[in-house]
Design an enzyme around this catalytic site. Sequence first.
Site, mmCIF file in Angstrom:
data_model
loop_
_atom_site.group_PDB
_atom_site.id
_atom_site.type_symbol
_atom_site.label_atom_id
_atom_site.label_comp_id
_atom_site.label_asym_id
_atom_site.label_seq_id
_atom_site.Cartn_x
_atom_site.Cartn_y
_atom_site.Cartn_z
ATOM 1 N N ASP A 136 -0.681 11.189 2.185
ATOM 2 C CA ASP A 136 -1.571 11.475 1.056
ATOM 3 C C ASP A 136 -2.972 11.663 1.631
ATOM 4 O OD1 ASP A 136 -3.037 11.637 -1.255
ATOM 5 O OD2 ASP A 136 -2.143 9.881 -2.211
ATOM 6 N N ARG A 179 2.519 6.981 -7.905
ATOM 7 C CA ARG A 179 2.161 7.088 -6.490
ATOM 8 C C ARG A 179 3.222 7.883 -5.739
ATOM 9 N NH1 ARG A 179 2.356 1.367 -4.631
ATOM 10 N NH2 ARG A 179 3.850 1.217 -6.338
ATOM 11 N N ARG A 184 6.396 13.311 -2.402
ATOM 12 C CA ARG A 184 7.856 13.464 -2.500
ATOM 13 C C ARG A 184 8.217 14.905 -2.859
ATOM 14 N NH1 ARG A 184 7.086 8.461 -5.362
ATOM 15 N NH2 ARG A 184 7.624 6.693 -4.007
ATOM 16 N N ASP A 209 7.401 3.252 2.542
ATOM 17 C CA ASP A 209 7.173 2.709 3.874
ATOM 18 C C ASP A 209 7.044 1.190 3.902
ATOM 19 O OD1 ASP A 209 4.642 2.372 2.794
ATOM 20 O OD2 ASP A 209 3.605 3.683 4.218
ATOM 21 N N ASP A 210 6.981 0.543 2.730
ATOM 22 C CA ASP A 210 6.827 -0.915 2.718
ATOM 23 C C ASP A 210 8.073 -1.657 2.257
ATOM 24 O OD1 ASP A 210 6.644 0.016 0.139
ATOM 25 O OD2 ASP A 210 4.833 -1.114 -0.385
ATOM 26 N N GLU A 295 11.785 8.379 -11.590
ATOM 27 C CA GLU A 295 13.191 8.464 -11.183
ATOM 28 C C GLU A 295 14.011 9.236 -12.212
ATOM 29 O OE1 GLU A 295 11.381 4.662 -9.523
ATOM 30 O OE2 GLU A 295 11.382 5.741 -11.442
ATOM 31 N N HIS A 322 12.443 -4.360 -2.544
ATOM 32 C CA HIS A 322 11.152 -3.732 -2.857
ATOM 33 C C HIS A 322 10.031 -4.682 -2.432
ATOM 34 C CE1 HIS A 322 7.942 -1.853 -5.246
ATOM 35 N NE2 HIS A 322 8.700 -0.773 -5.218
ATOM 36 N N THR A 323 9.885 -4.814 -1.133
ATOM 37 C CA THR A 323 8.867 -5.718 -0.590
ATOM 38 C C THR A 323 7.517 -5.018 -0.510
ATOM 39 O OG1 THR A 323 9.683 -5.074 1.592
ATOM 40 C CG2 THR A 323 10.418 -7.183 0.722
ATOM 41 N N ARG A 324 6.447 -5.825 -0.469
ATOM 42 C CA ARG A 324 5.102 -5.276 -0.299
ATOM 43 C C ARG A 324 4.333 -6.168 0.668
ATOM 44 N NH1 ARG A 324 4.941 -4.463 -6.183
ATOM 45 N NH2 ARG A 324 5.137 -2.249 -6.629
#
Length: 349
Positions: A136, A179, A184, A209-210, A295, A322-324
């Site tokens: 981005d 985001r 995408r 990426d996270d 989605e 779905h970690t951050r």
Amino acid sequence: MAILGIRQRRRLTIVLAVTFAAYLLFRSGRQCHEYDTVLDVDTAEAVKHISDIKLQLTKREKDLGIREAKLLRIEKQLRRTYPGEAKSVMQEIEADIPTIYMITPTHTRMVQKAELTRISNTLLHVPRLHWIVIEDSESRTPLVKNFLAHSGLSYTHLNVLTPKMYKLGEKDPNWLKPRGVLQRNLGLKWLRDSLNTETHRGVVYFADDDNTYDLRLFDEMRYTKKVSVWPVGLVGGLRYESPQVTNGKVTGWLAYWNQERPFQMDMAGFAINLKLILENPNAKFDLKAKRGHQESVLLKSLVEMDELEPKADNCSKILVWHTRTEPAKLKYEEALKRTGKQLNYDIEV
């Protein structure tokens, strides 16, 4: 070939065992119907056979798991030590399996390189994968360019800048604005511009990426016929969100947040057959979609709910989270300067 052969043999062993067990039960049932006097004998025989097969499978799975882990370590070392030669060899070995095209949006932040390092270390273990990384930004940054060049992965590096009106403010919650939408979509455009249905086969997966990924997830998605789905951990205010499965078919959604969504899934919870993407050029994400509907905007143009393919043991296993990563706290940098010391800001973090 060794890695693929192990996985194929594992699947074949399980299929044969289940088929044999089913046949024994069926034979037992027929004999019970025709010869009531041998009911107990045949049932006991079937149970014993199934028990023996289960023990053999457990031992075989353990042995194959140890061998596969060794092969993966060797492959990783080869990729790092001899990147050019390893790439050529792996391409030849993996030529007969579908490619996973993984689309990952990314943006500049203090933890970006750390996130990319973590995910790339996972991807090094995945055969036949092409990573499409879209920044981005107004241009491709040296950090990401250099990182990908030394990653040992097959990749495409793109960039597109999100308009300011659609970007999150510094104190905005993550869910306030969409985001990675344009990123995408650019990844989808690259697929349609670069590939065709005659010579390319594979599956498309949108991977942030996270997130955190179990290697088994990539095996699950690789042979997707249309759209495959599975649970995602630590998302939607729940331990996990998941499709609900009845008799091998998706019949609903185990989710609480925003239940008006046609497809109540996280972006990490599905993969799409490449052919379906290439044959539907208008299927894409939308900056103006309702919150939480990205989605659904894509999927409703490609598939109906009853066509979804539940993976991860009928959606009973969590293989992606779905970690951050917590934002970096750099509150002492100015204080350090006041002591007469200063960090070297030329060091890439």
